[in-house]
Write a protein that holds these residues in place. Structure first.
Motif, PDB file in Angstrom:
ATOM      1  N   ASN A   1     -75.848  53.920  67.121  1.00  0.00           N
ATOM      2  CA  ASN A   1     -75.310  52.735  66.463  1.00  0.00           C
ATOM      3  C   ASN A   1     -73.786  52.815  66.559  1.00  0.00           C
ATOM      4  OD1 ASN A   1     -74.271  50.896  64.583  1.00  0.00           O
ATOM      5  ND2 ASN A   1     -75.894  51.259  63.109  1.00  0.00           N
ATOM      6  N   PRO A   2     -73.127  51.830  67.181  1.00  0.00           N
ATOM      7  CA  PRO A   2     -71.702  51.982  67.470  1.00  0.00           C
ATOM      8  C   PRO A   2     -70.797  52.008  66.258  1.00  0.00           C
ATOM      9  CG  PRO A   2     -72.479  49.805  68.096  1.00  0.00           C
ATOM     10  CD  PRO A   2     -73.694  50.605  67.778  1.00  0.00           C
ATOM     11  N   VAL A   3     -71.242  51.549  65.088  1.00  0.00           N
ATOM     12  CA  VAL A   3     -70.336  51.548  63.947  1.00  0.00           C
ATOM     13  C   VAL A   3     -69.995  52.956  63.487  1.00  0.00           C
ATOM     14  CG1 VAL A   3     -71.173  49.312  63.134  1.00  0.00           C
ATOM     15  CG2 VAL A   3     -72.112  51.392  62.141  1.00  0.00           C
ATOM     16  N   TYR A   4     -70.711  53.975  63.981  1.00  0.00           N
ATOM     17  CA  TYR A   4     -70.423  55.341  63.560  1.00  0.00           C
ATOM     18  C   TYR A   4     -69.403  56.038  64.444  1.00  0.00           C
ATOM     19  CZ  TYR A   4     -74.376  54.351  60.645  1.00  0.00           C
ATOM     20  OH  TYR A   4     -75.210  53.751  59.742  1.00  0.00           O
TER      21      TYR A   4
ATOM     22  N   ALA B   1     -66.221  62.994  59.638  1.00  0.00           N
ATOM     23  CA  ALA B   1     -66.315  61.721  60.342  1.00  0.00           C
ATOM     24  C   ALA B   1     -65.792  61.829  61.763  1.00  0.00           C
ATOM     25  CB  ALA B   1     -65.533  60.640  59.586  1.00  0.00           C
ATOM     26  N   GLY B   2     -64.773  62.642  61.943  1.00  0.00           N
ATOM     27  CA  GLY B   2     -64.184  62.816  63.265  1.00  0.00           C
ATOM     28  C   GLY B   2     -64.885  63.835  64.131  1.00  0.00           C
TER      29      GLY B   2
ATOM     30  N   ASP C   1     -66.666  52.730  67.042  1.00  0.00           N
ATOM     31  CA  ASP C   1     -66.487  53.220  68.389  1.00  0.00           C
ATOM     32  C   ASP C   1     -67.312  52.347  69.292  1.00  0.00           C
ATOM     33  OD1 ASP C   1     -65.373  55.566  69.954  1.00  0.00           O
ATOM     34  OD2 ASP C   1     -67.412  55.742  70.446  1.00  0.00           O
ATOM     35  N   THR C   2     -67.899  52.983  70.313  1.00  0.00           N
ATOM     36  CA  THR C   2     -68.535  52.249  71.345  1.00  0.00           C
ATOM     37  C   THR C   2     -69.945  52.706  71.527  1.00  0.00           C
ATOM     38  OG1 THR C   2     -68.107  51.589  73.510  1.00  0.00           O
ATOM     39  CG2 THR C   2     -67.986  53.684  73.209  1.00  0.00           C
TER      40      THR C   2
ATOM     41  N   PRO D   1     -74.447  64.360  64.991  1.00  0.00           N
ATOM     42  CA  PRO D   1     -74.157  62.930  65.018  1.00  0.00           C
ATOM     43  C   PRO D   1     -75.407  62.057  64.891  1.00  0.00           C
ATOM     44  CG  PRO D   1     -72.865  64.062  66.682  1.00  0.00           C
ATOM     45  CD  PRO D   1     -73.810  65.078  66.118  1.00  0.00           C
ATOM     46  N   TRP D   2     -76.509  62.470  65.523  1.00  0.00           N
ATOM     47  CA  TRP D   2     -77.740  61.672  65.414  1.00  0.00           C
ATOM     48  C   TRP D   2     -78.263  61.676  63.979  1.00  0.00           C
ATOM     49  CZ3 TRP D   2     -80.362  57.991  67.669  1.00  0.00           C
ATOM     50  CH2 TRP D   2     -81.670  57.741  67.257  1.00  0.00           C
TER      51      TRP D   2
END
Length: 473
Positions: free
Chosen positions: A327-330, A420-421, A469-470, A370-371
């Motif tokens: 999901n790109p919002v993450y 988050a980063g 992000d993308t 991340p997943w």
């Protein structure tokens, strides 16, 4: 160039960001690296067909910036010279969760909000300058060339535009970085292998993006304004300057589960007015629109479990969105691809073609965190199908409390943004010193023990990854 070679030639299928990063590390151990793509890619400085989300908000979170700077020294300075505005990941970005701004503080981490064409063109330019890289543009990927027993990939079958028949590019290693539409699962089936299992989280997200010439300066010294979509406030946005145009901004609005930002200008502005942060609507309501809003839809996150396959063809690997599309919002796609490039680098460093199963096991470790973040956060939305374990519910409630405390506590805000980063592991948020700060804040606020559950969906165990992000990597 190192003297020890892993092979004579490697072929990268797809000039995506993941493909460019794969090509970069492969040049260290292969005499020639051929990057194949159907698009015109060289010299392109605008959106292209192969990146349908290229017109929408992008950015490198902290770990992605670190890896790209390692692979391409001086890249951050190049992006700054091109008009992008790298900044401190907390101190120079206005982050909002549930309508409340995280307490600003200097995190020491760099983030780069910029358009996808700018990011990609600078990385591609660096890769193109490497002496042993060859780009094959306008070339369709037909399939794989394999040994008679189908145990080994010998190269790629491709067809250039205007040619009547495919050709074979022999290779010691082929890497698929063709993104969400990867045909590797189908190729495996055709070759008699099992297709990978897939984890899916259907979020039905849409980005709608427009550009504006401003009458004022809503950003000031900040790099971006980002109200993050949460179940409590499911409409989100990202506003930042267009590189090279100090008076112009790009605004991407996001909505999930069918609540999509409109593409008509009036509807777009009405949607912006519903955001929990009024600064964004104020910035664009009287600004000059430079184009019509454009939408990109992202139906679901998909993770292909290659690490679980009992066997896999030799001399063939998969990377980027072809393995896992988030999901790109993450804000994870490009930065996870950068970490995957380091995995690939380690596996070719021994001087032999990587063992695919060992590679996929290590790749899975890079994707796991991340997943879990993004899938867990998406499960905070009641309309998203999926199993909500006790671990997910606990993490949601805890991170909701942490976010509430981080609105007042810069130490917690910086800790949150390090996760988050993708720099720190999520477990660091639950370390005793951090948990004690969260507890103290909860007690001051007079929260009941279960009060965090009211905001559970606002974070997810992954709220730590909730950065724009993308989708493609």
């Amino acid at each position: 160039m190192t003297e020890q070679r892993t092979g004579t030639r490697a072929v990268v299928l797809g000039a995506s960001m993941a493909g460019l990063l794969a090509a970069r590390v492969l040049t260290e151990r292969f005499g020639e690296v051929v990057v194949v793509d159907r698009d015109t890619v060289l010299g392109v400085d605008g959106p292209r067909r192969g990146v349908p989300h290229g017109r929408h908000a992008h950015g490198l979170v902290a770990r992605g910036q670190q890896v790209l700077e390692e692979l391409f020294p001086g890249l951050t300075a190049e992006l700054r010279a091109a008009g992008a505005e790298p900044g401190d990941f907390n101190g120079d970005i206005r982050w909002y969760f549930n309508g409340r701004r995280l307490r600003p503080g200097r995190s020491g981490l760099v983030s780069v909000p910029a358009t996808r064409p700018v990011l990609e063109s600078h990385v591609r330019g660096r890769v193109q300058a490497l002496p042993n890289v060859l780009f094959r543009e306008h070339t369709d990927i037909v399939g794989l060339s394999v040994s008679p027993d189908r145990r080994r990939v010998l190269g790629a079958r491709v067809q250039s535009r205007g040619r009547t028949a495919p050709e074979e590019i022999d290779a010691d290693l082929v890497v698929d970085t063709t993104g969400r539409g990867s045909r590797t699962p189908a190729w495996l089936g055709e070759l008699g292998y099992r297709r990978p299992d897939e984890d899916r989280v259907k979020i039905d997200l849409a980005y709608t993006t427009a550009h504006f010439k401003l009458r004022g300066d809503p950003l000031g010294p900040d790099a971006a304004i980002i109200p993050v979509a949460t179940p409590a406030h499911p409409r989100g946005a990202l506003l930042y300057r267009v590189p090279g145009r100090a008076d112009c901004v790009e605004l991407s609005l996001t909505g999930v589960l069918g609540d999509h930002p409109p593409t008509d200008p009036d509807g777009f502005l009405r949607y912006a007015a519903t955001l929990p942060v009024p600064d964004i609507h104020r910035a664009v309501r009287d600004a000059e629109p430079l184009d019509e809003p454009v939408m990109f839809r992202f139906p679901m996150s998909v993770r292909r479990r290659y690490e679980r396959l009992p066997r896999f063809p030799e001399r063939f690997l998969v990377m980027g969105d072809a393995v896992c599309s988030f999901n790109p919002v993450y804000g994870q796609g490009m930065s996870v691809a950068a970490q995957e490039a380091l995995v690939l680098r380690r596996h070719i460093a021994a001087g032999s073609v990587p063992d695919a199963r060992a590679y996929f096991r290590d790749l899975a470790r890079a994707v796991d965190g991340p997943w879990e973040f993004s899938a867990g956060a998406d499960l905070g939305y009641a309309g998203v199908e999926g199993r909500r374990t006790a671990k997910v519910r606990f993490a949601n409630a805890y991170v909701a409390r942490l976010q509430d405390a981080a609105a007042h506590d810069a130490v917690l805000a910086n800790s949150f943004m390090r996760v988050a980063g993708l720099v720190d592991a999520p477990a660091t948020l639950m370390s005793p010193p951090r948990a004690l700060r969260v507890l103290r804040h909860s007690l001051r606020r007079g929260q009941r023990p279960d009060s965090g559950s009211r905001h559970a969906a606002a974070a997810g165990p992954a709220a730590a990854g909730a950065t724009p992000d993308t989708p493609e990597s």
